[in-house]
Scaffold this motif. Structure first.
Motif, PDB file in Angstrom:
ATOM      1  N   VAL A   3     -11.033  28.733   9.365  1.00 23.85           N
ATOM      2  CA  VAL A   3      -9.783  28.152   9.045  1.00 23.85           C
ATOM      3  C   VAL A   3      -9.648  27.086   8.821  1.00 23.85           C
ATOM      4  O   VAL A   3      -8.639  26.370   7.839  1.00 23.85           O
ATOM      5  N   ASP A   4     -10.758  25.970   8.881  1.00 18.78           N
ATOM      6  CA  ASP A   4     -10.755  24.680   8.611  1.00 18.78           C
ATOM      7  C   ASP A   4     -10.647  24.725   7.009  1.00 18.78           C
ATOM      8  O   ASP A   4     -11.241  25.666   6.265  1.00 18.78           O
ATOM      9  N   SER A   5      -9.784  23.976   6.498  1.00 16.92           N
ATOM     10  CA  SER A   5      -9.273  24.279   4.961  1.00 16.92           C
ATOM     11  C   SER A   5     -10.602  24.187   4.094  1.00 16.92           C
ATOM     12  O   SER A   5     -10.608  25.026   3.129  1.00 16.92           O
ATOM     13  N   GLU A   6     -11.505  23.296   4.472  1.00 16.67           N
ATOM     14  CA  GLU A   6     -12.651  23.279   3.358  1.00 16.67           C
ATOM     15  C   GLU A   6     -13.494  24.498   3.484  1.00 16.67           C
ATOM     16  O   GLU A   6     -13.843  24.941   2.490  1.00 16.67           O
ATOM     17  N   HIS A   7     -13.727  24.770   4.867  1.00 14.38           N
ATOM     18  CA  HIS A   7     -14.726  25.938   5.004  1.00 14.38           C
ATOM     19  C   HIS A   7     -13.891  27.277   4.710  1.00 14.38           C
ATOM     20  O   HIS A   7     -14.609  28.355   4.139  1.00 14.38           O
TER      21      HIS A   7
ATOM     22  N   ASN B 234     -11.230  25.432  15.904  1.00 13.72           N
ATOM     23  CA  ASN B 234     -11.951  24.578  16.801  1.00 13.72           C
ATOM     24  C   ASN B 234     -13.428  24.190  16.297  1.00 13.72           C
ATOM     25  O   ASN B 234     -14.497  24.825  16.734  1.00 13.72           O
ATOM     26  N   LYS B 235     -13.633  23.438  15.348  1.00 20.89           N
ATOM     27  CA  LYS B 235     -14.822  23.012  14.630  1.00 20.89           C
ATOM     28  C   LYS B 235     -15.779  22.300  15.813  1.00 20.89           C
ATOM     29  O   LYS B 235     -16.732  22.576  15.704  1.00 20.89           O
ATOM     30  N   GLU B 236     -15.394  21.636  16.646  1.00 22.09           N
ATOM     31  CA  GLU B 236     -15.971  20.995  17.862  1.00 22.09           C
ATOM     32  C   GLU B 236     -16.945  21.808  18.655  1.00 22.09           C
ATOM     33  O   GLU B 236     -18.105  21.563  19.063  1.00 22.09           O
TER      34      GLU B 236
ATOM     35  N   MET C  71     -15.349  10.848  10.608  1.00 21.32           N
ATOM     36  CA  MET C  71     -16.072  11.690  11.535  1.00 21.32           C
ATOM     37  C   MET C  71     -15.610  13.219  11.126  1.00 21.32           C
ATOM     38  O   MET C  71     -16.386  14.098  11.410  1.00 21.32           O
ATOM     39  N   ASN C  72     -14.399  13.406  11.045  1.00 17.16           N
ATOM     40  CA  ASN C  72     -13.874  14.612  10.541  1.00 17.16           C
ATOM     41  C   ASN C  72     -14.644  15.267   9.575  1.00 17.16           C
ATOM     42  O   ASN C  72     -15.321  16.463   9.717  1.00 17.16           O
ATOM     43  N   LYS C  73     -15.083  14.657   8.374  1.00 15.86           N
ATOM     44  CA  LYS C  73     -16.006  15.002   7.431  1.00 15.86           C
ATOM     45  C   LYS C  73     -17.457  15.256   7.912  1.00 15.86           C
ATOM     46  O   LYS C  73     -17.776  16.293   7.419  1.00 15.86           O
ATOM     47  N   GLY C  74     -17.633  14.357   8.860  1.00 13.96           N
ATOM     48  CA  GLY C  74     -19.202  14.439   9.193  1.00 13.96           C
ATOM     49  C   GLY C  74     -19.370  15.789  10.175  1.00 13.96           C
ATOM     50  O   GLY C  74     -20.344  16.523   9.851  1.00 13.96           O
ATOM     51  N   LEU C  75     -18.451  16.101  11.119  1.00 13.64           N
ATOM     52  CA  LEU C  75     -18.153  17.345  11.577  1.00 13.64           C
ATOM     53  C   LEU C  75     -18.110  18.437  10.794  1.00 13.64           C
ATOM     54  O   LEU C  75     -18.879  19.400  10.912  1.00 13.64           O
ATOM     55  N   GLU C  76     -17.529  18.403   9.755  1.00 14.69           N
ATOM     56  CA  GLU C  76     -17.208  19.473   8.801  1.00 14.69           C
ATOM     57  C   GLU C  76     -18.546  19.696   8.133  1.00 14.69           C
ATOM     58  O   GLU C  76     -19.114  20.740   7.516  1.00 14.69           O
ATOM     59  N   LEU C  77     -19.142  18.633   8.040  1.00 12.54           N
ATOM     60  CA  LEU C  77     -20.674  18.918   7.167  1.00 12.54           C
ATOM     61  C   LEU C  77     -21.623  19.666   8.094  1.00 12.54           C
ATOM     62  O   LEU C  77     -22.295  20.871   7.633  1.00 12.54           O
TER      63      LEU C  77
HETATM   64 MG    MG Z   1     -10.860  20.188   7.477  1.00 14.17          MG
END
Ligand code: MG
Ligand code: NAD
Length: 385
Positions: free
Chosen positions: A146-150, A121-123, A213-219
């Motif tokens: 769990v977000d694949s990048e993180h 739940n990145k948000e 925006m997903n990548k922005g949130l992930e940043l």
């Molecule tokens: Mg991701």
């Protein structure tokens, strides 16, 4: 047996988590499963996993849930307070997989309870990052990304000191419209936007991937999880989604984590950590893939990247405002009320209207979230009038 709870059990990440634990059902005892409104899906998952408690977020569905669980011995509960209670119901491993800022209170409650929290739940982390990381430090909880990048970055960092990191390279698929012109992007439909080329995911994150925006949130997510400084986190487009992110150390050695684009891989990593477990996922066939491509992201066609960095630099509640405006705009786009390119326009308009005080408590974050939602509604009314 480890005790597990899954928040957002009927969603894409939630069902992948259930799939993995059902393959090793002796190892897990399911405490609580939650969903927003899908009574049938929740009841079926609770029966199949022999959960102790099932919680439906939408209070009006309580009777329906009770009926769907009758005779099973599984306790039913409903409403936001019940979601928070479920986070304190004694699990030692929780999956936070509610979509949106709606997951903030339950995720915070799970973190405050200690134990291990696997965060999809990145948000919630975007909106309340500093407060969440404070809660982790105070309770001694273990937060596993769990977000694949993180999750990839976490794996690349194993055994290293954060002080030795020169750069974090967050990879992005670029989404389904990576090569479309601005003109072409004007006519994009919700059905086109949710059809991600590499990943199968819930509707909201699929649209976020399409706008980037997903990548922005992930940043923003990465900046909280791995405090190396925003200017050391770069975004790199890698359309094949084979490398899930990289870490460059100060000796200029770079580590990458690779795998098939299947969320069960990072979820399994969090489930078994610090050990490993077998998964049914496809092994990586690099000879078949043949080559890996990279390109610089285009923040003219994908303004969300610029807006997220702006919100991250402003700090305070700015990321919560960015996130809330985006949630409203994405929902309106999925409803057919606004166009694809309107999403970032609405977010920019809302973001630029507010200063961003530092939130002292979760209520301050939720207050900013509520105001931004209201403002996004006004902006949209003007747009569609
Ligand atoms: Mg991701
Ligand atoms: P989804 O839409 O498939 O599922 C969302 C879940 O949250 C459902 O169980 C739903 O019932 C529940 N939910 C929705 N609104 C709620 C509310 N107001 N209150 C309580 N519960 C609510 O979403 P998803 O794709 O599984 O994504 C979940 C989270 O994981 C998101 O934050 C997303 O960004 C993140 N994530 C997902 C993926 C993926 O592959 N799907 C990858 C990385 C990160």
């Amino acid at each position: 047996m480890r005790k597990i709870s899954i928040f957002g059990a009927t969603g894409s990440v939630g069902t992948s988590t259930l799939d993995l634990i059902q393959r090793e059902s002796d190892a897990w005892q399911v405490i609580a499963l939650t969903a927003h409104s899908d009574v049938a899906g929740l009841a079926a998952a609770a029966r199949q996993s022999n959960a102790r408690l099932a919680v439906i977020g939408d209070e009006t569905r309580y009777e329906a849930l009770k009926e769907a669980l009758s005779g099973s011995g599984i306790e039913a509960a409903a409403g936001e307070a019940a979601l928070v209670d479920a986070a304190q119901a004694g699990a030692d491993w929780s999956m936070a997989a509610i979509v949106g800022c709606a997951g903030l209170r339950p995720t915070m409650a799970a973190l405050k309870a200690g134990g291990t929290v696997a965060l999809a739940n990145k948000e919630s982390l975007v909106s309340a990052g500093a407060l969440m990381m404070d809660a982790v430090a105070a309770s001694g909880a273990t937060l596993l990304p769990v977000d694949s990048e993180h999750n990839a970055i976490f794996q690349c960092l194993a055994g290293s000191r954060i002080e030795d990191v020169a750069r974090i390279i967050l990879t992005a698929s670029g989404g389904p419209f990576r090569t479309r012109s601005w003109e072409e992007m004007q006519a994009i439909t919700p059905a086109q936007a949710v059809a991600h080329p590499n990943w199968s995911m819930g509707a909201k994150i699929s649209v976020d991937s399409a706008t980037m925006m997903n990548k922005g949130l992930e940043l923003i997510e990465a900046a909280h999880l791995f405090p190396v400084g925003l200017d050391r986190i770069e975004i790199l487009v890698h359309a094949q989604s084979v490398i899930h992110s990289m870490v460059e150390f100060r000796d200029r050695s770079t580590l990458a984590q690779l795998g098939s684009p299947d969320m069960r891989i990072p979820i399994a990593h969090a489930l078994a950590w610090p050990e490993r477990m077998a998964t049914p996922c496809q092994p990586l066939d690099l000879a078949r893939i043949g080559r890996l491509d990279f390109e610089v992201p285009d923040d003219v066609r994908f303004p969300a990247l610029r807006l997220a960095r702006q919100a991250a630099q402003a700090g305070g509640v700015a990321p919560a405002i960015l996130n809330a405006a985006n949630e409203v705009a994405v929902a309106a786009f999925l409803d057919g009320a606004i166009g694809f390119l309107d999403i970032a326009m609405i977010v920019e308009d809302v973001l630029n209207r507010y200063s961003a005080p530092v939130p002292r408590q979760i209520d301050d974050v939720l207050e900013a979230d509520a105001q931004a939602r209201k403002m996004a509604g006004h902006v949209m009314e003007r747009l569609t009038a």
